[in-house]
Write an enzyme that holds these catalytic residues in place. Structure first.
Site, short mmCIF file in Angstrom:
data_model
loop_
_atom_site.label_atom_id
_atom_site.label_comp_id
_atom_site.label_asym_id
_atom_site.label_seq_id
_atom_site.Cartn_x
_atom_site.Cartn_y
_atom_site.Cartn_z
N SER A 124 -73.14 10.27 46.33
CA SER A 124 -73.78 9.81 46.98
C SER A 124 -75.32 10.39 47.33
O SER A 124 -75.81 10.71 47.54
CB SER A 124 -72.82 10.66 48.70
OG SER A 124 -72.99 10.06 49.64
N TYR A 148 -70.57 18.58 53.25
CA TYR A 148 -70.59 17.70 52.83
C TYR A 148 -71.10 17.17 51.67
O TYR A 148 -70.63 17.03 50.56
CB TYR A 148 -69.52 16.37 53.11
CG TYR A 148 -69.05 15.12 52.22
CD1 TYR A 148 -68.45 15.36 51.35
CD2 TYR A 148 -70.82 14.16 52.29
CE1 TYR A 148 -68.29 13.95 50.91
CE2 TYR A 148 -70.44 13.35 52.39
CZ TYR A 148 -69.71 13.15 50.71
OH TYR A 148 -69.41 11.62 50.04
N LYS A 152 -72.02 17.84 46.74
CA LYS A 152 -71.75 16.65 46.18
C LYS A 152 -73.42 17.37 45.47
O LYS A 152 -73.30 16.84 43.97
CB LYS A 152 -72.54 15.24 47.20
CG LYS A 152 -71.44 14.22 47.35
CD LYS A 152 -70.00 14.23 46.50
CE LYS A 152 -69.50 13.70 47.06
NZ LYS A 152 -68.07 13.81 46.30
N1 LIG Z 1 -66.42 6.38 50.76
C1 LIG Z 1 -67.99 6.15 51.27
O1 LIG Z 1 -68.29 5.80 52.22
C2 LIG Z 1 -68.61 7.31 49.93
C3 LIG Z 1 -70.11 6.98 49.96
C4 LIG Z 1 -70.59 8.08 48.58
C5 LIG Z 1 -69.82 9.05 47.79
N2 LIG Z 1 -68.17 8.63 48.12
C6 LIG Z 1 -67.29 9.50 47.46
O2 LIG Z 1 -67.06 8.80 46.59
C7 LIG Z 1 -65.85 8.95 45.89
C8 LIG Z 1 -63.98 8.45 46.92
O3 LIG Z 1 -64.61 7.46 47.62
P1 LIG Z 1 -63.59 6.98 48.84
O4 LIG Z 1 -64.22 6.57 49.78
O5 LIG Z 1 -62.91 6.62 47.51
O6 LIG Z 1 -62.39 8.10 49.03
P2 LIG Z 1 -60.94 8.18 49.51
O7 LIG Z 1 -60.16 9.72 50.53
O8 LIG Z 1 -60.59 6.71 49.70
O9 LIG Z 1 -60.13 8.46 48.06
C9 LIG Z 1 -60.58 10.34 46.90
C10 LIG Z 1 -59.11 10.12 47.19
O10 LIG Z 1 -59.69 11.30 46.36
C11 LIG Z 1 -58.20 12.63 46.84
N3 LIG Z 1 -58.24 13.66 46.76
C12 LIG Z 1 -59.14 13.73 47.40
N4 LIG Z 1 -58.74 15.82 47.19
C13 LIG Z 1 -58.25 15.94 45.98
C14 LIG Z 1 -57.54 17.01 45.33
N5 LIG Z 1 -57.72 17.72 45.70
N6 LIG Z 1 -56.39 16.40 44.36
C15 LIG Z 1 -56.14 15.32 44.36
N7 LIG Z 1 -56.54 14.56 44.85
C16 LIG Z 1 -57.32 14.36 45.79
C17 LIG Z 1 -57.85 11.60 47.95
O11 LIG Z 1 -56.03 11.95 48.03
C18 LIG Z 1 -57.67 10.16 47.62
O12 LIG Z 1 -56.69 9.15 47.14
C19 LIG Z 1 -65.12 11.12 46.66
O13 LIG Z 1 -66.22 11.64 45.79
C20 LIG Z 1 -66.43 10.60 48.30
O14 LIG Z 1 -67.16 11.50 48.49
C21 LIG Z 1 -67.74 8.36 49.04
#
Ligand SMILES: NC(=O)c1ccc[n+]([C@@H]2O[C@H](COP(=O)([O-])OP(=O)(O)OC[C@H]3O[C@@H](n4cnc5c(N)ncnc54)[C@H](O)[C@@H]3O)[C@@H](O)[C@H]2O)c1
Length: 362
Positions: A124, A148, A152
């Site tokens: 991120s 958080y 990362k």
């Molecule tokens: N959405 C954003 O703004 C953003 C920005 C930068 C980085 N990210 C990163 O991108 C990734 C995806 O983000 P997103 O927005 O799709 O989030 P999200 O919460 O929609 O998706 C994450 C998925 O991981 C699953 N999960 C979480 N912990 C778990 C575990 N211990 N075991 C198995 N499954 C698990 C959740 O159930 C979910 O389906 C994350 O790593 C997040 O940190 C997101």
């Protein structure tokens, strides 16, 4: 390739599964559904015409992970599975460390046990903290301002150490800026539980009449209109970058770290106005105090991704707003309701205003 998509039922993961399947890759989702719904699987099948394999697995359970990875012959893993709410991470840091850091260590150990050495990791722009200059390049100083972000940064570092110790292990470390929007079908999108933390779902909620007004945190930043500036990127553009990164790893046998953004900063007020135009809905707002930890402006220099992956964002802010609104409009209750316009259950309170009728025809 046969790909394990950890966290593939979530927001970015589900869009990436579409891109992978459309490119002809074979996908297995591994998810514990802690922040997603199994209903996404039927939606993915509706979009792609392909049934999507899924295993309920928790990254904190190393043995279950090893069993999963040994059962299939994966060529690579894409790792989305993490907790992601900044405010929440300040209240429950240990939970974030355990889920995001220990979970990733378990995944890496399982990959070693199964002899899989290609990983695409969701990092991120939060690893840049409050950057000294914009646009931010990958070589900028890394600093974090919350637990958080620390998860990362730590995971990036420990994956880096693993790559050094094991030259056959290759990672694509993707630093996302601000993913927004939804698949143009309106069938998958961001479905936050409770009050959204991110701006776009909050705007959608206000436009849909579910919250009275949007609180904009800070109107006195040193930016053109005083509100914070970010680099919003359409989630389908982001999804495509994962396919490109995966193929880069397979073709080049080299690791990489790249920013994924458009390279264009958009203020909160600009996004609100673009959304009003796209949806035909008013988004009442009030400007309130700045939020601790927020920075004035961050946008990406995405040129390295262009050079290495041949990737660049295609969709503009209007498309982001249009697709976010379509998703909201067709799924007022997220995955817990039915899709509006299918004739099974009407979407109450979602009478379209100007320009907002097309979603129902999809
Ligand atoms: N959405 C954003 O703004 C953003 C920005 C930068 C980085 N990210 C990163 O991108 C990734 C995806 O983000 P997103 O927005 O799709 O989030 P999200 O919460 O929609 O998706 C994450 C998925 O991981 C699953 N999960 C979480 N912990 C778990 C575990 N211990 N075991 C198995 N499954 C698990 C959740 O159930 C979910 O389906 C994350 O790593 C997040 O940190 C997101």
């Amino acid at each position: 390739m046969r790909i394990l998509v950890c966290g593939g039922a979530g927001y970015i993961g589900s869009h990436t599964c579409v891109a992978l399947l459309e490119r002809g890759h074979d996908v297995v989702i591994g998810d514990n559904f802690s922040n997603s719904s199994p209903k996404v699987l039927a939606r993915l099948q509706r979009i792609t015409g392909v049934p999507v394999a899924c295993e309920r697995v928790d990254l904190r359970n190393r043995l279950a992970l090893i069993r999963l990875l040994l059962r299939h012959r994966f060529d690579a893993v894409i790792h989305f599975a993490a907790l992601k709410a900044v405010g929440d991470s300040c209240k429950r840091p240990l939970e974030y460390f355990q889920n995001n850091i220990s979970g990733t260590i378990n995944l890496l150990q399982a990959m070693q046990a199964a002899n899989i050495h290609r990983l695409v990791f969701s990092s991120s722009a939060t690893v840049y903290g409050d950057p000294e200059a914009v646009p931010v390049q990958e070589g900028a100083r890394l600093q974090v301002t919350n637990p958080y972000g620390r998860t990362k940064l730590v995971v990036e570092q420990l994956i880096g150490d693993l790559c050094h110790s094991q030259p056959s292990f290759h990672v694509a470390n993707l630093r996302y800026f601000n993913p927004v929007g939804a698949h143009p079908s309106g069938l998958i999108g961001e479905d936050p539980a409770g009050i959204p933390n991110n701006l776009m779902p909050y705007i959608c909620r206000v436009a849909a009449g579910r919250s009275r007004r949007l609180s904009i945190f800070g109107g006195d930043y040193p930016t053109p209109d005083g509100t914070g500036v970010r680099d919003y990127i359409h989630v389908t553009d982001l999804a495509q970058a994962h396919v490109d990164a995966l193929e880069y790893l397979a073709d080049n046998g080299r690791s990489l770290t790249v920013n994924l953004g458009t390279g264009r900063g958009v203020s909160v007020l600009e996004l609100v106005r673009a959304f009003e135009d796209a949806s035909g809905r008013k988004v009442p707002y009030e400007i309130v105090e700045r939020r601790a930890g927020d920075v004035a402006q961050v946008w990406a220099d995405p040129s390295l991704a262009r050079r290495l992956l041949g990737w660049r964002a295609q969709l503009d802010v209007d498309a982001m707003c249009r697709d976010a609104w379509r998703w909201q409009f067709m799924n007022p209750d997220g995955y817990s309701g039915r899709v509006a316009g299918t004739g099974r259950r009407p979407a109450r309170g979602f009478a379209p205003t100007n320009g907002a009728t097309s979603p129902l025809r999809i």
